[in-house]
Design an enzyme around this catalytic site. Structure first.
Site, PDB file in Angstrom:
ATOM      1  N   GLY A 181       0.826  -1.203   0.000  1.00  0.00           N
ATOM      2  CA  GLY A 181       0.000   0.000   0.000  1.00  0.00           C
ATOM      3  C   GLY A 181       0.857   1.249   0.000  1.00  0.00           C
ATOM      4  O   GLY A 181       2.060   1.216   0.271  1.00  0.00           O
ATOM      5  N   GLY A 236       0.834   5.663   0.972  1.00  0.00           N
ATOM      6  CA  GLY A 236       0.197   6.759   1.706  1.00  0.00           C
ATOM      7  C   GLY A 236       0.816   8.078   1.308  1.00  0.00           C
ATOM      8  O   GLY A 236       1.639   8.156   0.379  1.00  0.00           O
ATOM      9  N   PHE A 296       2.922   9.903   3.027  1.00  0.00           N
ATOM     10  CA  PHE A 296       4.326  10.044   3.397  1.00  0.00           C
ATOM     11  C   PHE A 296       5.117   8.748   3.273  1.00  0.00           C
ATOM     12  O   PHE A 296       6.334   8.760   3.478  1.00  0.00           O
ATOM     13  CB  PHE A 296       4.440  10.543   4.839  1.00  0.00           C
ATOM     14  CG  PHE A 296       3.706  11.826   5.109  1.00  0.00           C
ATOM     15  CD1 PHE A 296       4.097  13.009   4.511  1.00  0.00           C
ATOM     16  CD2 PHE A 296       2.607  11.847   5.950  1.00  0.00           C
ATOM     17  CE1 PHE A 296       3.429  14.190   4.753  1.00  0.00           C
ATOM     18  CE2 PHE A 296       1.916  13.024   6.208  1.00  0.00           C
ATOM     19  CZ  PHE A 296       2.329  14.202   5.604  1.00  0.00           C
ATOM     20  N   VAL A 330       4.386   0.897   1.870  1.00  0.00           N
ATOM     21  CA  VAL A 330       4.501  -0.304   2.692  1.00  0.00           C
ATOM     22  C   VAL A 330       4.787  -1.514   1.807  1.00  0.00           C
ATOM     23  O   VAL A 330       4.093  -1.748   0.811  1.00  0.00           O
ATOM     24  CB  VAL A 330       3.216  -0.542   3.508  1.00  0.00           C
ATOM     25  CG1 VAL A 330       3.386  -1.769   4.408  1.00  0.00           C
ATOM     26  CG2 VAL A 330       2.870   0.685   4.349  1.00  0.00           C
ATOM     27  N   LYS A 389       7.338  -0.254   6.499  1.00  0.00           N
ATOM     28  CA  LYS A 389       6.749   1.031   6.142  1.00  0.00           C
ATOM     29  C   LYS A 389       7.885   2.020   5.911  1.00  0.00           C
ATOM     30  O   LYS A 389       8.496   2.531   6.851  1.00  0.00           O
ATOM     31  CB  LYS A 389       5.826   1.517   7.263  1.00  0.00           C
ATOM     32  CG  LYS A 389       5.094   2.805   6.934  1.00  0.00           C
ATOM     33  CD  LYS A 389       4.090   3.160   8.015  1.00  0.00           C
ATOM     34  CE  LYS A 389       3.313   4.415   7.652  1.00  0.00           C
ATOM     35  NZ  LYS A 389       2.282   4.749   8.674  1.00  0.00           N
ATOM     36  N   ASP A 414      -7.054   9.866  11.623  1.00  0.00           N
ATOM     37  CA  ASP A 414      -7.247   9.408  10.238  1.00  0.00           C
ATOM     38  C   ASP A 414      -7.816   7.989  10.213  1.00  0.00           C
ATOM     39  O   ASP A 414      -7.286   7.100   9.545  1.00  0.00           O
ATOM     40  CB  ASP A 414      -5.913   9.463   9.484  1.00  0.00           C
ATOM     41  CG  ASP A 414      -6.106   9.455   7.971  1.00  0.00           C
ATOM     42  OD1 ASP A 414      -7.223   9.747   7.507  1.00  0.00           O
ATOM     43  OD2 ASP A 414      -5.142   9.147   7.254  1.00  0.00           O
TER      44      ASP A 414
END
Length: 393
Positions: free
Chosen positions: A151, A153, A155, A158, A172, A267
């Site tokens: 995945g 994001g 910043f 992963v 991450k 979040d």
């Protein structure tokens, strides 16, 4: 529940004693413990003063008053009790003395062993706090290959990784070229280093230097809740969705009330809810989380989370509090049960997911199914379902 009037626990395979605290239910008009595996003495106060033997059928290990047509409870004489008390006291003193002797011997042997091996490192301790180097992480992820991508994001990215010993992990990796990535890394490290809960993603260790920042996380083989909600090949039944929401609620309760200072996730959304092998949910991604100080009810921030999940006061004025997480949890719960994103094209300025759910018959449908499970004797969900009713309302 002191105002309880009706309590029927028959055919539940219950074991143990009937608690005397139930005598406080003075408004109880009907109770039934039949066809279980209960034992011990039946209380006689409160509502138990008016019940008959019909309330305790097929509990062979119960004892008590003769009006229940069961065996009387055995009583021991005062003399035997005193003799037993003296013996227990003697055995206790002997046991304490023996423990003292063993403790002294253990300390002496330990001191000798410590002196003998003072120059040797404790291998098990080193292994427990073993660090993972950049090169090990690079090798585990096959050079951070896209085939291992789990995945992305704002910043970070992963990756799935496998260490030489076969351990699965999730790396991450923060994009240090993006403004705010360093702060996001520091925030996660600060918050997650002391948090411990079964419904939070576990951080194994970190890997950082001037040009590289990464967190090594526990690998979640079933991916994100988002994937399960919107994939054509995957499906969650209603019970699984309910259990996932209970897991998320447990994590948020710990963050807000179970830690020394309230933590606001900021979040909460399906892509930040990960599922392990047993489909237990774990809340992840604390990159923009806020730690409230002593006496603080809220903080202000310029960081904006995902549109559709943020509370109005957060989106408009940047005011962050635990109430913002509660708002996001409500949106998350509606989305989980309806499989509609808050950003779905059907939602316009006049129609939001909240209004759509409020006007929809799906609310009654979900309640109807939960009620069926409740009536079928799913006792482990009894209290949890009540919490979900309140949250839904």
């Amino acid at each position: 529940m002191l105002a309880l009037e009706f309590l029927d626990l028959c055919y539940n395979n219950l074991s143990g004693k009937i608690r005397k605290s139930l005598e406080a239910l003075v408004h109880l008009k009907y109770l039934n413990f039949s066809f279980n595996k209960l034992s011990g003495e039946i209380p006689i106060g409160g509502p138990f003063a008016n019940v008959t033997s019909q309330s305790f059928l097929s509990n062979d290990a119960l004892c008590g008053d003769s009006r229940f047509y069961i065996k009387p409870c055995q009583t021991k004489s005062t003399k035997k009790s005193r003799r037993k008390g003296v013996l227990i006291g003697l055995y206790t003193l002997l046991g304490i003395g023996l423990l003292l002797v063993l403790a002294v011997g253990f300390v002496v042997l330990r001191l000798r062993k410590t002196k003998k091996h003072a120059s040797q490192a404790d291998v098990s301790l080193v292994k427990e706090h073993e660090r993972i180097s950049y090169y090990e992480l690079e090798h585990a992820t096959e050079g951070f290959d896209e085939s291992n991508l789990l995945g992305t994001g704002c910043f970070s990215v992963v990756y799935k990784g496998i260490l030489k010993d076969g351990t699965l992990l999730a790396a991450k990796v923060f994009n240090v070229q993006v403004e705010g990535a360093f702060k996001s890394f520091d925030t996660e490290c600060e918050i997650l280093r002391n948090l411990r809960h079964r419904n939070l993603t576990k951080v194994i260790t970190s890997c950082a230097n001037l040009d590289f920042k990464a967190l090594v996380l526990e690998y979640m083989p079933n991916g994100t809740l988002d994937k399960w909600l919107y994939s054509h090949n995957l499906f969650l039944n209603l019970l699984q969705r309910l259990e996932i929401m209970i897991d998320v609620a447990s994590a948020m309760d710990y963050l807000h009330n179970g830690y020394s200072a309230p933590v606001v996730h900021c979040d909460l959304k399906p892509s930040n809810v990960l599922l392990d092998q047993e489909m237990v949910a774990h809340v992840s991604d604390f990159g923009i989380a806020k730690l409230l100080g002593a006496g603080e009810a809220f903080v202000q921030t310029r960081t904006i989370a995902t549109i559709g999940y943020i509370a109005p006061e957060y989106g408009q004025d940047g005011i962050v509090s635990t109430s913002c997480d509660v708002y996001s949890f409500g949106i998350l719960m509606m989305e989980t049960f309806t499989r509609k994103r808050p950003s779905d094209e059907i939602f316009t300025e006049e129609l939001s997911i909240q209004r759509w759910v409020s006007n929809s018959s799906q609310v009654e449908f979900i309640r109807w199914w939960i009620l069926i499970w409740y009536r079928q004797g799913m006792n482990k969900l009894t209290q949890r379902c009540n919490v979900c009713y309140l949250s839904w309302n």
